[in-house]
Enzyme design. Sequence first.
Site, PDB file in Angstrom:
ATOM      1  N   TYR A 185      49.986  77.198  65.159  1.00 25.81           N
ATOM      2  CA  TYR A 185      48.683  77.629  64.620  1.00 25.81           C
ATOM      3  C   TYR A 185      47.671  76.487  64.668  1.00 25.81           C
ATOM      4  O   TYR A 185      46.574  76.618  65.201  1.00 25.81           O
ATOM      5  CB  TYR A 185      48.914  78.108  63.187  1.00 25.81           C
ATOM      6  CG  TYR A 185      47.713  78.345  62.305  1.00 25.81           C
ATOM      7  CD1 TYR A 185      46.896  79.464  62.470  1.00 25.81           C
ATOM      8  CD2 TYR A 185      47.433  77.483  61.238  1.00 25.81           C
ATOM      9  CE1 TYR A 185      45.825  79.702  61.612  1.00 25.81           C
ATOM     10  CE2 TYR A 185      46.368  77.720  60.377  1.00 25.81           C
ATOM     11  CZ  TYR A 185      45.566  78.827  60.564  1.00 25.81           C
ATOM     12  OH  TYR A 185      44.511  79.065  59.699  1.00 25.81           O
ATOM     13  N   CYS A 187      47.674  73.823  66.374  1.00 25.82           N
ATOM     14  CA  CYS A 187      47.391  73.362  67.725  1.00 25.82           C
ATOM     15  C   CYS A 187      46.434  74.330  68.434  1.00 25.82           C
ATOM     16  O   CYS A 187      45.496  73.912  69.111  1.00 25.82           O
ATOM     17  CB  CYS A 187      48.723  73.238  68.468  1.00 25.82           C
ATOM     18  SG  CYS A 187      48.575  72.386  70.011  1.00 25.82           S
ATOM     19  N   ASN A 214      42.510  75.775  51.651  1.00 25.33           N
ATOM     20  CA  ASN A 214      43.124  76.677  50.666  1.00 25.33           C
ATOM     21  C   ASN A 214      42.115  77.361  49.744  1.00 25.33           C
ATOM     22  O   ASN A 214      42.084  77.104  48.542  1.00 25.33           O
ATOM     23  CB  ASN A 214      44.207  75.928  49.888  1.00 25.33           C
ATOM     24  CG  ASN A 214      45.384  75.547  50.803  1.00 25.33           C
ATOM     25  OD1 ASN A 214      45.298  74.593  51.584  1.00 25.33           O
ATOM     26  ND2 ASN A 214      46.454  76.298  50.745  1.00 25.33           N
ATOM     27  N   ARG A 235      50.488  84.224  51.859  1.00 24.22           N
ATOM     28  CA  ARG A 235      50.298  82.823  51.464  1.00 24.22           C
ATOM     29  C   ARG A 235      50.660  82.633  49.987  1.00 24.22           C
ATOM     30  O   ARG A 235      50.881  83.604  49.272  1.00 24.22           O
ATOM     31  CB  ARG A 235      48.859  82.390  51.782  1.00 24.22           C
ATOM     32  CG  ARG A 235      48.677  82.200  53.288  1.00 24.22           C
ATOM     33  CD  ARG A 235      47.232  82.010  53.675  1.00 24.22           C
ATOM     34  NE  ARG A 235      46.493  83.281  53.660  1.00 24.22           N
ATOM     35  CZ  ARG A 235      45.254  83.436  54.129  1.00 24.22           C
ATOM     36  NH1 ARG A 235      44.601  82.401  54.635  1.00 24.22           N
ATOM     37  NH2 ARG A 235      44.663  84.620  54.088  1.00 24.22           N
ATOM     38  N   ASP A 254      61.444  73.809  49.614  1.00 20.20           N
ATOM     39  CA  ASP A 254      61.791  72.382  49.770  1.00 20.20           C
ATOM     40  C   ASP A 254      61.334  71.536  48.580  1.00 20.20           C
ATOM     41  O   ASP A 254      60.748  70.454  48.751  1.00 20.20           O
ATOM     42  CB  ASP A 254      61.222  71.831  51.088  1.00 20.20           C
ATOM     43  CG  ASP A 254      61.900  72.450  52.311  1.00 20.20           C
ATOM     44  OD1 ASP A 254      63.019  73.013  52.174  1.00 20.20           O
ATOM     45  OD2 ASP A 254      61.320  72.386  53.419  1.00 20.20           O
ATOM     46  N   GLY A 255      61.523  72.059  47.379  1.00 18.36           N
ATOM     47  CA  GLY A 255      61.235  71.286  46.170  1.00 18.36           C
ATOM     48  C   GLY A 255      59.812  71.401  45.649  1.00 18.36           C
ATOM     49  O   GLY A 255      59.479  70.874  44.592  1.00 18.36           O
ATOM     50  N   GLY A 256      58.937  72.069  46.389  1.00 17.30           N
ATOM     51  CA  GLY A 256      57.550  72.244  45.910  1.00 17.30           C
ATOM     52  C   GLY A 256      56.791  70.936  45.771  1.00 17.30           C
ATOM     53  O   GLY A 256      55.894  70.810  44.942  1.00 17.30           O
ATOM     54  N   SER A 258      54.954  69.429  48.216  1.00 12.34           N
ATOM     55  CA  SER A 258      53.707  69.340  49.003  1.00 12.34           C
ATOM     56  C   SER A 258      52.513  69.482  48.076  1.00 12.34           C
ATOM     57  O   SER A 258      52.590  70.167  47.060  1.00 12.34           O
ATOM     58  CB  SER A 258      53.671  70.437  50.066  1.00 12.34           C
ATOM     59  OG  SER A 258      54.729  70.256  50.966  1.00 12.34           O
TER      60      SER A 258
HETATM   61  P1  NAD Z   1      42.631  87.347  56.645  1.00  8.61           P
HETATM   62  O1  NAD Z   1      43.903  87.553  57.381  1.00  8.61           O
HETATM   63  O2  NAD Z   1      42.470  87.973  55.315  1.00  8.61           O
HETATM   64  O3  NAD Z   1      41.403  87.829  57.569  1.00  8.61           O
HETATM   65  C1  NAD Z   1      41.427  87.856  58.973  1.00  8.61           C
HETATM   66  C2  NAD Z   1      40.896  89.216  59.423  1.00  8.61           C
HETATM   67  O4  NAD Z   1      40.809  89.215  60.844  1.00  8.61           O
HETATM   68  C3  NAD Z   1      41.845  90.366  59.026  1.00  8.61           C
HETATM   69  O5  NAD Z   1      41.151  91.367  58.312  1.00  8.61           O
HETATM   70  C4  NAD Z   1      42.343  90.896  60.357  1.00  8.61           C
HETATM   71  O6  NAD Z   1      42.533  92.308  60.383  1.00  8.61           O
HETATM   72  C5  NAD Z   1      41.212  90.485  61.305  1.00  8.61           C
HETATM   73  N1  NAD Z   1      41.667  90.378  62.692  1.00  8.61           N
HETATM   74  C6  NAD Z   1      42.708  89.627  63.153  1.00  8.61           C
HETATM   75  N2  NAD Z   1      42.864  89.820  64.475  1.00  8.61           N
HETATM   76  C7  NAD Z   1      41.905  90.698  64.850  1.00  8.61           C
HETATM   77  C8  NAD Z   1      41.576  91.276  66.094  1.00  8.61           C
HETATM   78  N3  NAD Z   1      42.271  90.994  67.207  1.00  8.61           N
HETATM   79  N4  NAD Z   1      40.525  92.140  66.165  1.00  8.61           N
HETATM   80  C9  NAD Z   1      39.838  92.433  65.027  1.00  8.61           C
HETATM   81  N5  NAD Z   1      40.106  91.913  63.822  1.00  8.61           N
HETATM   82  C10 NAD Z   1      41.132  91.050  63.732  1.00  8.61           C
HETATM   83  O7  NAD Z   1      42.414  85.767  56.532  1.00  8.61           O
HETATM   84  P2  NAD Z   1      41.271  84.920  55.780  1.00  8.61           P
HETATM   85  O8  NAD Z   1      41.919  84.122  54.727  1.00  8.61           O
HETATM   86  O9  NAD Z   1      40.113  85.761  55.444  1.00  8.61           O
HETATM   87  O10 NAD Z   1      40.881  83.886  56.934  1.00  8.61           O
HETATM   88  C11 NAD Z   1      39.756  84.019  57.778  1.00  8.61           C
HETATM   89  C12 NAD Z   1      39.677  82.810  58.718  1.00  8.61           C
HETATM   90  O11 NAD Z   1      39.654  81.591  57.979  1.00  8.61           O
HETATM   91  C13 NAD Z   1      40.857  82.691  59.694  1.00  8.61           C
HETATM   92  O12 NAD Z   1      40.365  82.247  60.937  1.00  8.61           O
HETATM   93  C14 NAD Z   1      41.730  81.614  59.079  1.00  8.61           C
HETATM   94  O13 NAD Z   1      42.474  80.926  60.057  1.00  8.61           O
HETATM   95  C15 NAD Z   1      40.685  80.727  58.424  1.00  8.61           C
HETATM   96  N6  NAD Z   1      41.278  79.982  57.292  1.00  8.61           N
HETATM   97  C16 NAD Z   1      41.372  80.523  56.034  1.00  8.61           C
HETATM   98  C17 NAD Z   1      41.910  79.779  55.003  1.00  8.61           C
HETATM   99  C18 NAD Z   1      41.952  80.264  53.594  1.00  8.61           C
HETATM  100  O14 NAD Z   1      42.119  79.429  52.718  1.00  8.61           O
HETATM  101  N7  NAD Z   1      41.825  81.545  53.291  1.00  8.61           N
HETATM  102  C19 NAD Z   1      42.413  78.493  55.251  1.00  8.61           C
HETATM  103  C20 NAD Z   1      42.348  77.984  56.541  1.00  8.61           C
HETATM  104  C21 NAD Z   1      41.762  78.734  57.542  1.00  8.61           C
HETATM  105  N1  UDP Z   2      55.146  77.908  49.225  1.00 11.96           N
HETATM  106  C1  UDP Z   2      56.182  77.963  48.270  1.00 11.96           C
HETATM  107  N2  UDP Z   2      56.619  79.183  47.840  1.00 11.96           N
HETATM  108  C2  UDP Z   2      56.101  80.371  48.279  1.00 11.96           C
HETATM  109  C3  UDP Z   2      55.048  80.314  49.256  1.00 11.96           C
HETATM  110  C4  UDP Z   2      54.599  79.070  49.698  1.00 11.96           C
HETATM  111  O1  UDP Z   2      56.695  76.923  47.836  1.00 11.96           O
HETATM  112  O2  UDP Z   2      56.539  81.431  47.824  1.00 11.96           O
HETATM  113  C5  UDP Z   2      54.605  76.586  49.661  1.00 11.96           C
HETATM  114  C6  UDP Z   2      54.565  76.327  51.161  1.00 11.96           C
HETATM  115  O3  UDP Z   2      55.796  75.811  51.629  1.00 11.96           O
HETATM  116  C7  UDP Z   2      53.440  75.302  51.257  1.00 11.96           C
HETATM  117  C8  UDP Z   2      52.471  75.717  50.140  1.00 11.96           C
HETATM  118  O4  UDP Z   2      53.244  76.543  49.270  1.00 11.96           O
HETATM  119  O5  UDP Z   2      53.929  74.017  50.947  1.00 11.96           O
HETATM  120  C9  UDP Z   2      51.230  76.467  50.581  1.00 11.96           C
HETATM  121  O6  UDP Z   2      51.580  77.555  51.376  1.00 11.96           O
HETATM  122  P1  UDP Z   2      50.535  78.624  51.947  1.00 11.96           P
HETATM  123  O7  UDP Z   2      51.324  79.748  52.508  1.00 11.96           O
HETATM  124  O8  UDP Z   2      49.517  78.997  50.938  1.00 11.96           O
HETATM  125  O9  UDP Z   2      49.799  77.940  53.185  1.00 11.96           O
HETATM  126  P2  UDP Z   2      49.414  76.455  53.663  1.00 11.96           P
HETATM  127  O10 UDP Z   2      48.667  75.784  52.573  1.00 11.96           O
HETATM  128  O11 UDP Z   2      50.704  75.747  53.990  1.00 11.96           O
HETATM  129  O12 UDP Z   2      48.590  76.708  54.870  1.00 11.96           O
END
Ligand code: NAD
Ligand code: UDP
Length: 389
Positions: A185, A187, A214, A235, A254-256, A258
């Site tokens: 992801y 990458c 986050n 998540r 893994d111990g929580g 992170s």
């Molecule tokens: P999410 O999964 O709730 O939203 C993504 C949406 O994109 C979904 O509704 C899904 O149906 C739609 N989608 C995926 N593939 C599609 C396709 N081929 N055609 C049409 N729609 C499509 O996730 P989110 O948390 O809202 O994240 C949105 C963006 O932010 C993502 O790019 C994610 O990588 C990035 N991001 C979010 C977080 C966070 O903290 N929530 C953290 C890091 C990155």
């Molecule tokens: N995690 C956990 N228990 C769960 C789900 C996630 O300990 O039931 C940990 C996971 O290994 C990571 C952190 O929580 O260290 C955050 O995970 P998340 O899925 O929110 O995404 P990330 O922050 O890694 O992108």
Amino acid sequence: PAAAAARLDLDGNPIAPLTICMIGAGGFIGSHLCEKLMAETRHVVLAVDVYCDKIRHLVDPAPPHLAGRISFHRLNIKNDSRLEGLIKMADLTINLAAICTPADYNTRPLDTIYSNFIDALPVVKYCSENSKRLIHFSTCEVYGKTIGSFLPKDHPLRKEPEFYVLKEDESPCIFGPIVKQRWSYACAKQLIERLIFAEGAENGLEFTIVRPFNWIGPRMDFIPGVDGPSEGVPRVLACFSNNLLRREPLKLVDGGQSQRTFVYIKDAIEAVVLMIENPARANGHIFNVGNPDNEVTVRELAQMMTEVYANVSGEAPLDEPMIDVSSSQFYGEGYDDSDKRIPDMTIINKQLGWNPKTPLKDLLETTLTYQHKTYKEAVKRQMSQASST
Ligand code: NAD
Ligand code: UDP
């Protein structure tokens, strides 16, 4: 409304209404962004997604006061020729579409790479060819592991900010080996960032890249067996919410140990609106969007969520509220983790004057109140059905 008409940008100029093509508008971030744009601005949203459950209240049908302001276009950007037309109709495209749940990165690495890189390519191309502005959602995960994580555990340099604070224009991207498919992801996101940056440099694409740290709040992901697959792994916020709703121990991978910094979705959405409305300040930049003051280990998060949930639900916590699981049990082979994520806030502060506001305790209270209200009865029903079959 008059208040919306009088909106000014950060330089005091009136903001003209934009047409925004929002791809992934039906997701967690998209749903909050649509709500905010509808409530506080006059922009028009072309909402693109394969699902609209989280924005049904805005689009199915649009309430009368939003007539002409928002429309839903159900399409998969992998294979739909309508995409280019929608991008051409808009002034700005925001791409949120992605597979972005860690449980998928090592178990569905092909889908993860296609979704985060290949499927985003036409979006970048259409924006570049048609001279349309692009706000692309990347991730804090492009930083990978911190430099400090490679030092011995008690090394004093680990405490120095240079060894852990993540800076958009300076920090390296440090991923594990290819067999650790967790990094598929990060990458893919890194390569699409590089491609967008190169389109800016060589072809003049006007872009902004967002790296969320986050973002959490109501409507994030799904509760397995209720509004998502029983075997699905969302998540951490939804995993822990699901455990609390079912009165089962929270699983610490893994111990929580992170560390993460969590930011309230409503604070983060304000940063996105500033980017939308201040192109001269946002174009050409990569922005960290997070809350460096809300750092906890995953174990501490589990403790806080257990306490807060007991308060909002009135249910006493379990005697053993947490259990340890290995990452290979929980996620399967090829999982790896980011050790620590502190965003540097200098660039977003300087360009947009944005700062997060909500402390972790407060955002957990609001979010767990929502989870309890939204899901408790449905979880009870689902559990009693499951036990009777
Ligand atoms: P999410 O999964 O709730 O939203 C993504 C949406 O994109 C979904 O509704 C899904 O149906 C739609 N989608 C995926 N593939 C599609 C396709 N081929 N055609 C049409 N729609 C499509 O996730 P989110 O948390 O809202 O994240 C949105 C963006 O932010 C993502 O790019 C994610 O990588 C990035 N991001 C979010 C977080 C966070 O903290 N929530 C953290 C890091 C990155
Ligand atoms: N995690 C956990 N228990 C769960 C789900 C996630 O300990 O039931 C940990 C996971 O290994 C990571 C952190 O929580 O260290 C955050 O995970 P998340 O899925 O929110 O995404 P990330 O922050 O890694 O992108």
